[in-house]
Scaffold this motif. Sequence first.
Motif, PDB file in Angstrom:
ATOM      1  N   ILE A  95      16.209  20.237  50.947  1.00 10.83           N
ATOM      2  CA  ILE A  95      15.357  20.535  52.110  1.00 10.83           C
ATOM      3  C   ILE A  95      15.324  19.356  53.079  1.00 10.83           C
ATOM      4  CG2 ILE A  95      12.950  20.920  52.821  1.00 10.83           C
ATOM      5  CD1 ILE A  95      12.688  22.775  50.364  1.00 10.83           C
ATOM      6  N   PRO A  96      15.109  18.121  52.611  1.00 14.39           N
ATOM      7  CA  PRO A  96      15.113  17.005  53.570  1.00 14.39           C
ATOM      8  C   PRO A  96      16.446  16.860  54.308  1.00 14.39           C
ATOM      9  CG  PRO A  96      14.092  16.324  51.521  1.00 14.39           C
ATOM     10  CD  PRO A  96      14.678  17.678  51.273  1.00 14.39           C
ATOM     11  N   GLU A  97      17.550  17.078  53.594  1.00 12.68           N
ATOM     12  CA  GLU A  97      18.869  16.949  54.233  1.00 12.68           C
ATOM     13  C   GLU A  97      19.090  18.043  55.281  1.00 12.68           C
ATOM     14  OE1 GLU A  97      21.598  14.993  50.696  1.00 12.68           O
ATOM     15  OE2 GLU A  97      21.160  17.137  50.614  1.00 12.68           O
ATOM     16  N   VAL A  98      18.720  19.272  54.946  1.00  7.11           N
ATOM     17  CA  VAL A  98      18.914  20.373  55.900  1.00  7.11           C
ATOM     18  C   VAL A  98      17.991  20.175  57.102  1.00  7.11           C
ATOM     19  CG1 VAL A  98      18.852  22.872  56.258  1.00  7.11           C
ATOM     20  CG2 VAL A  98      19.574  21.955  54.054  1.00  7.11           C
ATOM     21  N   ALA A  99      16.744  19.774  56.839  1.00  7.82           N
ATOM     22  CA  ALA A  99      15.794  19.550  57.940  1.00  7.82           C
ATOM     23  C   ALA A  99      16.336  18.501  58.906  1.00  7.82           C
ATOM     24  CB  ALA A  99      14.441  19.121  57.387  1.00  7.82           C
ATOM     25  N   GLU A 100      16.905  17.439  58.348  1.00  9.52           N
ATOM     26  CA  GLU A 100      17.445  16.371  59.200  1.00  9.52           C
ATOM     27  C   GLU A 100      18.618  16.893  60.036  1.00  9.52           C
ATOM     28  OE1 GLU A 100      18.694  12.928  57.015  1.00  9.52           O
ATOM     29  OE2 GLU A 100      19.344  11.876  58.825  1.00  9.52           O
ATOM     30  N   PHE A 101      19.498  17.668  59.389  1.00 11.52           N
ATOM     31  CA  PHE A 101      20.659  18.228  60.091  1.00 11.52           C
ATOM     32  C   PHE A 101      20.204  19.140  61.232  1.00 11.52           C
ATOM     33  CE2 PHE A 101      24.156  21.012  60.966  1.00 11.52           C
ATOM     34  CZ  PHE A 101      25.312  20.324  60.637  1.00 11.52           C
ATOM     35  N   VAL A 102      19.243  20.005  60.927  1.00  8.20           N
ATOM     36  CA  VAL A 102      18.777  20.993  61.909  1.00  8.20           C
ATOM     37  C   VAL A 102      18.064  20.295  63.069  1.00  8.20           C
ATOM     38  CG1 VAL A 102      17.170  22.925  62.255  1.00  8.20           C
ATOM     39  CG2 VAL A 102      18.628  22.858  60.223  1.00  8.20           C
ATOM     40  N   HIS A 103      17.165  19.393  62.737  1.00  4.06           N
ATOM     41  CA  HIS A 103      16.370  18.739  63.796  1.00  4.06           C
ATOM     42  C   HIS A 103      17.232  17.809  64.653  1.00  4.06           C
ATOM     43  CE1 HIS A 103      12.555  19.615  61.261  1.00  4.06           C
ATOM     44  NE2 HIS A 103      12.758  20.566  62.155  1.00  4.06           N
ATOM     45  N   ALA A 104      18.254  17.187  64.029  1.00  4.25           N
ATOM     46  CA  ALA A 104      19.142  16.305  64.800  1.00  4.25           C
ATOM     47  C   ALA A 104      19.918  17.097  65.854  1.00  4.25           C
ATOM     48  CB  ALA A 104      20.109  15.596  63.858  1.00  4.25           C
ATOM     49  N   ARG A 105      20.051  18.402  65.641  1.00 11.61           N
ATOM     50  CA  ARG A 105      20.780  19.254  66.584  1.00 11.61           C
ATOM     51  C   ARG A 105      19.843  20.134  67.393  1.00 11.61           C
ATOM     52  NH1 ARG A 105      23.328  17.476  62.595  1.00 11.61           N
ATOM     53  NH2 ARG A 105      25.557  17.025  62.607  1.00 11.61           N
ATOM     54  N   GLY A 106      18.574  19.777  67.394  1.00 11.72           N
ATOM     55  CA  GLY A 106      17.606  20.466  68.260  1.00 11.72           C
ATOM     56  C   GLY A 106      17.135  21.802  67.740  1.00 11.72           C
ATOM     57  N   GLY A 107      17.394  22.112  66.471  1.00  8.45           N
ATOM     58  CA  GLY A 107      17.035  23.423  65.940  1.00  8.45           C
ATOM     59  C   GLY A 107      15.636  23.484  65.372  1.00  8.45           C
ATOM     60  N   LEU A 108      15.282  24.680  64.914  1.00 12.99           N
ATOM     61  CA  LEU A 108      13.992  24.922  64.261  1.00 12.99           C
ATOM     62  C   LEU A 108      14.238  25.206  62.785  1.00 12.99           C
ATOM     63  CD1 LEU A 108      12.213  27.272  66.819  1.00 12.99           C
ATOM     64  CD2 LEU A 108      11.429  24.996  66.126  1.00 12.99           C
ATOM     65  N   TYR A 109      13.290  24.766  61.947  1.00 15.09           N
ATOM     66  CA  TYR A 109      13.438  24.940  60.506  1.00 15.09           C
ATOM     67  C   TYR A 109      12.164  25.586  59.968  1.00 15.09           C
ATOM     68  CZ  TYR A 109      15.406  23.720  55.910  1.00 15.09           C
ATOM     69  OH  TYR A 109      15.956  23.769  54.657  1.00 15.09           O
ATOM     70  N   ILE A 110      12.324  26.750  59.344  1.00 11.16           N
ATOM     71  CA  ILE A 110      11.176  27.555  58.911  1.00 11.16           C
ATOM     72  C   ILE A 110      11.289  27.828  57.411  1.00 11.16           C
ATOM     73  CG2 ILE A 110       9.998  29.787  59.197  1.00 11.16           C
ATOM     74  CD1 ILE A 110      11.147  29.866  62.067  1.00 11.16           C
ATOM     75  N   ALA A 111      10.190  27.676  56.700  1.00  9.89           N
ATOM     76  CA  ALA A 111      10.155  28.011  55.264  1.00  9.89           C
ATOM     77  C   ALA A 111      10.008  29.523  55.148  1.00  9.89           C
ATOM     78  CB  ALA A 111       8.987  27.300  54.590  1.00  9.89           C
ATOM     79  N   ALA A 112      10.977  30.174  54.501  1.00  8.46           N
ATOM     80  CA  ALA A 112      11.017  31.641  54.462  1.00  8.46           C
ATOM     81  C   ALA A 112      10.068  32.206  53.398  1.00  8.46           C
ATOM     82  CB  ALA A 112      12.441  32.119  54.187  1.00  8.46           C
ATOM     83  N   HIS A 113       9.539  33.379  53.687  1.00  4.02           N
ATOM     84  CA  HIS A 113       8.716  34.179  52.750  1.00  4.02           C
ATOM     85  C   HIS A 113       8.008  33.342  51.690  1.00  4.02           C
ATOM     86  CE1 HIS A 113      12.369  33.917  50.256  1.00  4.02           C
ATOM     87  NE2 HIS A 113      13.047  34.617  51.140  1.00  4.02           N
ATOM     88  N   VAL A 114       7.125  32.459  52.116  1.00  2.00           N
ATOM     89  CA  VAL A 114       6.481  31.525  51.164  1.00  2.00           C
ATOM     90  C   VAL A 114       5.572  32.249  50.177  1.00  2.00           C
ATOM     91  CG1 VAL A 114       6.562  29.585  52.777  1.00  2.00           C
ATOM     92  CG2 VAL A 114       4.514  31.029  52.688  1.00  2.00           C
ATOM     93  N   ASP A 115       5.233  33.505  50.470  1.00  3.36           N
ATOM     94  CA  ASP A 115       4.350  34.269  49.587  1.00  3.36           C
ATOM     95  C   ASP A 115       5.075  34.815  48.364  1.00  3.36           C
ATOM     96  OD1 ASP A 115       5.345  37.130  50.629  1.00  3.36           O
ATOM     97  OD2 ASP A 115       5.032  35.808  52.325  1.00  3.36           O
ATOM     98  N   ARG A 116       6.410  34.744  48.349  1.00  2.64           N
ATOM     99  CA  ARG A 116       7.143  35.342  47.232  1.00  2.64           C
ATOM    100  C   ARG A 116       7.277  34.353  46.069  1.00  2.64           C
ATOM    101  NH1 ARG A 116      12.000  38.230  50.148  1.00  2.64           N
ATOM    102  NH2 ARG A 116      10.830  39.509  51.596  1.00  2.64           N
ATOM    103  N   PRO A 117       7.258  34.872  44.822  1.00  2.00           N
ATOM    104  CA  PRO A 117       7.340  33.961  43.674  1.00  2.00           C
ATOM    105  C   PRO A 117       8.723  33.353  43.460  1.00  2.00           C
ATOM    106  CG  PRO A 117       7.180  36.246  42.934  1.00  2.00           C
ATOM    107  CD  PRO A 117       6.988  36.267  44.417  1.00  2.00           C
ATOM    108  N   ASN A 118       9.768  34.037  43.931  1.00  2.00           N
ATOM    109  CA  ASN A 118      11.125  33.549  43.712  1.00  2.00           C
ATOM    110  C   ASN A 118      11.727  33.021  45.013  1.00  2.00           C
ATOM    111  OD1 ASN A 118      10.673  36.238  42.040  1.00  2.00           O
ATOM    112  ND2 ASN A 118      11.851  34.851  40.780  1.00  2.00           N
ATOM    113  N   PHE A 119      12.480  31.951  44.923  1.00  2.00           N
ATOM    114  CA  PHE A 119      13.240  31.406  46.053  1.00  2.00           C
ATOM    115  C   PHE A 119      12.365  31.086  47.273  1.00  2.00           C
ATOM    116  CE2 PHE A 119      16.312  34.182  43.775  1.00  2.00           C
ATOM    117  CZ  PHE A 119      17.111  33.169  43.276  1.00  2.00           C
TER     118      PHE A 119
END
Lengths: 250, 111
Positions: A134-158
């Motif tokens: 997650i930290p690596e992807v966040a850095e990659f995304v933010h360095a390129r001006g993108g948005l990073y969203i945590a998906a379906h946090v209510d689900r027990p899996n993934f």
Amino acid sequence: MKFDLHIHSCLSPCASLEMSPAAIVDAAKAAGMDGIALTDHQSARNAPAIAVCARQAGLGCLFGLEVQTAEEVHTVALFDTVEVALELTDWVYAALPRRKNDPDTFGDQPVVTWDDEIVEMEEKLLAAGCARSIPEVAEFVHARGGLYIAAHVDRPNFSVLGSLGAIPEPFEADTRYFDAIELSRTVHASEWLPKIGDYAVVRSSDAHHLCDVSRVWTEADGTFSIAGLKDIFARKATRLSERITCFSAN
Amino acid sequence: MLLSELTQKLGGTIVVDKPEAIIRSAYTSDLLSDVMGHCGDESALITIQNHLNTIAVCTLAGIEAIVICHNRPIPEDMKVAAEREGVAIVTTPLSQFAASVALGELEASVR
């Protein structure tokens, strides 16, 4: 404006083959969306096709991936341009297992054109997690001006809460990995907002079948673009559609 | 070890049966990438990962049975896929540690 920031196309192994870019755009328009995002598992290779369809239909469209991180957490990365989404795709592909997709086990992964011709069958194992944290992807995304969203946090899996128990944050207090938190279709927002803290919240369809496209959505005043959404998220100015209790499947 | 014996040792319930399965080893993990990398065949997977993708990983790795701990519910799509792919599912009230101890006579599965 209304938007749905998490939709799969036929490229995702678990998605229906009816999810052609053109059909997704038609369904989202019919559902009253002003903007959508295409977010296939680990790949943006159908982004060029949906860019054409969305432009023709006058529908706002962002391009991204649902990255399954090394923590086996599903996260949505979004960009304004197809090119950057494909750059992230290459970086994720380099960190996928070498094993090829077995269509009989996981499903077909067609890369298609805007008019639904199959270009090739993607051989990468898109159902697997990649060795990027997650930290690596966040850095990659933010360095390129993108948005990073945590998906379906209510689900027990993934999900970030299911796999890690809490939303991870960097030590530096003024930065965050995630720009917003996504709730899935079926949950009461009021039950989950206390667990999310002061993040901006979106509700997205995570549609894998045409009948589920944009059946739930997020609403906000602003412009449908990365910059526009950044501003909306900073103000935490989103409104969520009602949940639905019945949907086809994932 | 047969599935019936494994289930008995776990105080468990068979959700998807596979009477012909012979289980020689076991592996305990909740991360599917880790399972894919390390778990060998003729094995049981001890996990809380009650998800459709677990079945696909078992099919690739040749895992005969999944032991779902803490009696986590089995989603319908997971059950259907397990029946189709011939992967047994057993649920147990035990934790992953307690289930591993209960099956301690099995070998440690390696790929």
